[in-house]
Motif scaffolding. Structure first.
Motif, short mmCIF file in Angstrom:
data_model
loop_
_atom_site.label_atom_id
_atom_site.label_comp_id
_atom_site.label_asym_id
_atom_site.label_seq_id
_atom_site.Cartn_x
_atom_site.Cartn_y
_atom_site.Cartn_z
N LEU A 128 0.96 -1.05 -0.21
CA LEU A 128 -0.67 -0.04 -0.21
C LEU A 128 0.72 1.03 0.08
O LEU A 128 0.78 2.40 -0.99
CB LEU A 128 -0.95 0.03 1.11
CG LEU A 128 -2.04 -0.77 1.21
CD1 LEU A 128 -2.90 -0.69 2.96
CD2 LEU A 128 -3.11 -0.65 0.00
N VAL A 132 0.51 4.08 -2.61
CA VAL A 132 -0.50 5.46 -2.58
C VAL A 132 1.13 6.61 -2.81
O VAL A 132 0.99 8.03 -2.69
CB VAL A 132 -0.31 5.48 -1.11
CG1 VAL A 132 0.47 5.36 -0.36
CG2 VAL A 132 -1.84 6.68 -1.25
N GLY A 135 0.97 9.34 -6.28
CA GLY A 135 -0.29 9.83 -6.07
C GLY A 135 -0.62 11.20 -5.40
O GLY A 135 -0.96 11.86 -4.56
N SER A 263 -5.15 8.02 -2.52
CA SER A 263 -5.79 6.85 -1.07
C SER A 263 -7.52 6.99 -1.30
O SER A 263 -7.65 6.24 -0.32
CB SER A 263 -5.70 7.70 -0.39
OG SER A 263 -4.43 8.98 0.38
N LEU A 266 -7.95 4.00 0.44
CA LEU A 266 -7.94 3.31 1.83
C LEU A 266 -8.55 3.99 3.03
O LEU A 266 -8.31 4.05 3.76
CB LEU A 266 -6.29 3.99 1.93
CG LEU A 266 -5.48 3.47 1.37
CD1 LEU A 266 -3.85 3.75 1.08
CD2 LEU A 266 -5.43 1.98 1.16
N THR A 310 2.67 9.69 3.34
CA THR A 310 2.18 8.80 2.67
C THR A 310 2.27 6.98 3.54
O THR A 310 1.58 6.42 3.63
CB THR A 310 2.64 8.52 0.99
OG1 THR A 310 4.11 8.54 1.76
CG2 THR A 310 2.48 9.91 0.65
N THR A 336 -6.64 0.61 -4.28
CA THR A 336 -5.07 1.33 -4.73
C THR A 336 -4.18 1.39 -6.43
O THR A 336 -3.71 2.22 -6.39
CB THR A 336 -4.51 1.30 -2.99
OG1 THR A 336 -5.21 1.35 -2.30
CG2 THR A 336 -3.66 2.55 -3.66
N CYS A 339 -5.52 3.34 -8.55
CA CYS A 339 -5.28 4.74 -8.88
C CYS A 339 -3.55 4.58 -9.09
O CYS A 339 -3.16 6.01 -9.81
CB CYS A 339 -5.69 5.20 -7.22
SG CYS A 339 -7.42 5.21 -6.85
N CYS A 340 -3.03 3.97 -8.70
CA CYS A 340 -1.17 4.05 -9.11
C CYS A 340 -1.03 4.09 -10.36
O CYS A 340 -0.44 4.91 -10.90
CB CYS A 340 -0.71 3.49 -8.39
SG CYS A 340 0.95 2.29 -8.19
#
Length: 482
Positions: A128, A132, A135, A263, A266, A310, A336, A339-340
């Protein structure tokens, strides 16, 4: 007959097997998430500033005397060391160091989480964090700048404190501070852990000694008075909120929104776990809160400041998934990861903005000067010196140090009288001793333009003539005989 060698304890075998599987996974993920950082020669002016500083140090400059910045010495030294081994013509070496910094951070977080919640939590925390950590705007997330090298130090401080190794925890806090002052914020959760463990005899003393001695050594190795001035006492005007309120507010909201989007997988589990009131991780909340204060200090809210949040975010999300159904963990990791992937695509496809301008400007500087000529670039892009391979005419590598312009600040607190204390007499003496062969006015309508800086305007009028223009930047050559 010889006795058969004793087999290693099962716990050792299990521990070794665990890390033998996890280390390659995190190493590959660290490399993948940092791929965009190698896609361009330079991401932002901070990288350029550090590169120029490293060359000046290698040429005999002294930190906080003839090489100055408002930052502690650790990252300039890292750049100098990397350039000494691999050459200063590329930032690839420091980009590799940045990948290793992220990998070390992920491994430390994985170890912390595994100790508290088990094997799966260890893997979750490491993965994780790496997902993140990209981001943000790519120029903030992918650059090898100060905040990147804070991260393993802060994670190491928490790792050592969790194991009651107070001297080592203090040393890690000191390293975080020496990477950037705001890294010292991790001392708050470390001190809380010391208190929670009952402040064992000598623990506070070891923590204090571990924190203070490395900082004291760094000050003595450089210039003690200069170290204190440039890292602590000399940045009052820079930290002011006046003159850029709306601009700073918009930037703070924008960068907060960007990190929140990264995030997105998360935040829901953390909020749900909070409602259940079963997380029981006050040290992690203190870590996040202290890091948030560090982001806000100085009222600039640049995107790369948010990197400091982070590690705590990743650990809090890992803690939250321990009290929720397993499908929540799968959803958090999957979201996540998606998003990454979007942020990696942004990094690979992002426009180069000012990089093209700086490259053209550096080419013009190289064409109009000899390799041993000194050059003055009046602007906010110190990377021009590095790309042109020319020596700066002054220790002040940006107009910001001489006018207090930074991050879009405009209005009443930009000008000569808002410069770093004592900078202008030193600047005038430098130019008198080694007049630059070329002056580049790269202000392009900004509040620090020469027509608003009388001392610079007099210098140009008295001894220089305009000889060219590059994308609005004006080049002035020294008049023969001056």
């Amino acid at each position: 007959m010889l006795a058969a060698p004793l087999a290693p304890p099962r716990s050792v075998v299990v521990r070794t097997a665990y890390w033998a599987r996890l280390l390659p996974l995190l190493a590959v993920l660290a490399c993948v998430t940092r791929l965009p950082s190698f896609a361009r020669p330079l991401w932002n002016p901070d990288e350029g500033y550090l590169a120029v500083q490293a060359r000046m140090l290698a040429g005999g400059g002294r930190l906080y005397e003839t090489v100055v910045d408002r930052k502690p010495p650790l990252v300039p030294w890292l750049y100098e060391g990397a350039f000494a081994v691999f050459g200063s013509g590329s930032l690839t070496s420091v980009r590799v160091l940045a990948v290793l910094a992220h990998l070390c951070t992920a491994l430390l977080l994985a170890s912390l989480a595994r100790r508290r919640w088990g094997d799966t939590a260890g893997r979750t925390a490491g993965v994780l964090y790496l997902l993140v950590s990209v981001g943000l705007n790519p120029e903030d997330a992918q650059a090898a700048t100060f905040e990147v090298f804070i991260l393993p130090c802060t994670a190491a401080a928490m790792w050592c404190a969790d194991r009651r190794r107070w001297g080592a925890a203090g040393a890690a806090v000191a390293c975080a501070f020496l990477a950037k002052q705001t890294g010292g914020a991790v001392l708050l959760p470390v001190a809380w852990l010391l208190h929670r463990h009952g402040a064992p005899p000598g623990g506070a003393l070891r923590l204090a000694a571990g924190t203070v001695l490395p900082v004291l050594c760094a000050a003595l190795v450089t210039d003690p008075a200069g170290f204190v001035f440039w890292t602590v006492t000399g940045s009052g005007a820079y930290a002011s909120f006046t003159g850029s309120e709306l601009h700073v507010l918009v930037r703070a909201l924008a960068n907060t929104a960007i990190l929140a989007a990264a995030s997105a997988g998360l935040i829901p589990p953390v909020l749900r776990a909070l409602r259940l009131a079963r997380t029981g991780v006050p040290d992690l909340w203190l870590w996040l809160g202290a890091s948030a204060v560090a982001v806000a200090v100085g009222f600039h809210f640049f995107g790369h400041y948010y990197l400091q949040l982070t590690p705590a975010i990743a650990l809090l999300a890992t803690a939250a998934t321990q009290v929720l159904p397993r499908d929540r963990l799968t959803a958090a990791v999957r979201t996540t990861a998606c998003c990454c992937a979007l942020f990696l695509a942004w990094g690979l496809l992002a426009p180069r903005t000012d990089l093209g301008h700086v490259q053209r400007l550096a080419a013009a500087v190289g064409d109009r000067t000899a390799p041993d000529d000194r050059v003055l670039v009046w602007g906010m892009h110190p990377e021009t010196y590095w790309l042109a391979t020319r020596t700066p005419a002054s220790r002040y590598l940006t107009a910001g140090l001489l006018t207090n312009y930074s991050g879009g600040r405009s209005g009443p607190q930009v000008g000569e009288k808002y410069a770093v204390q004592g900078a202008w007499p030193v600047f005038r003496a430098e130019l008198a001793a080694h007049a630059p062969a070329l002056v580049v006015d790269d202000s392009r309508g900004k509040p620090y333009a020469p027509d608003r800086v009388p001392s610079l305007r007099r210098l140009l009028t008295a001894g220089y003539q305009e000889v060219g223009e590059v994308d609005g930047a004006v080049l002035y050559a020294r008049v023969a005989g001056e």
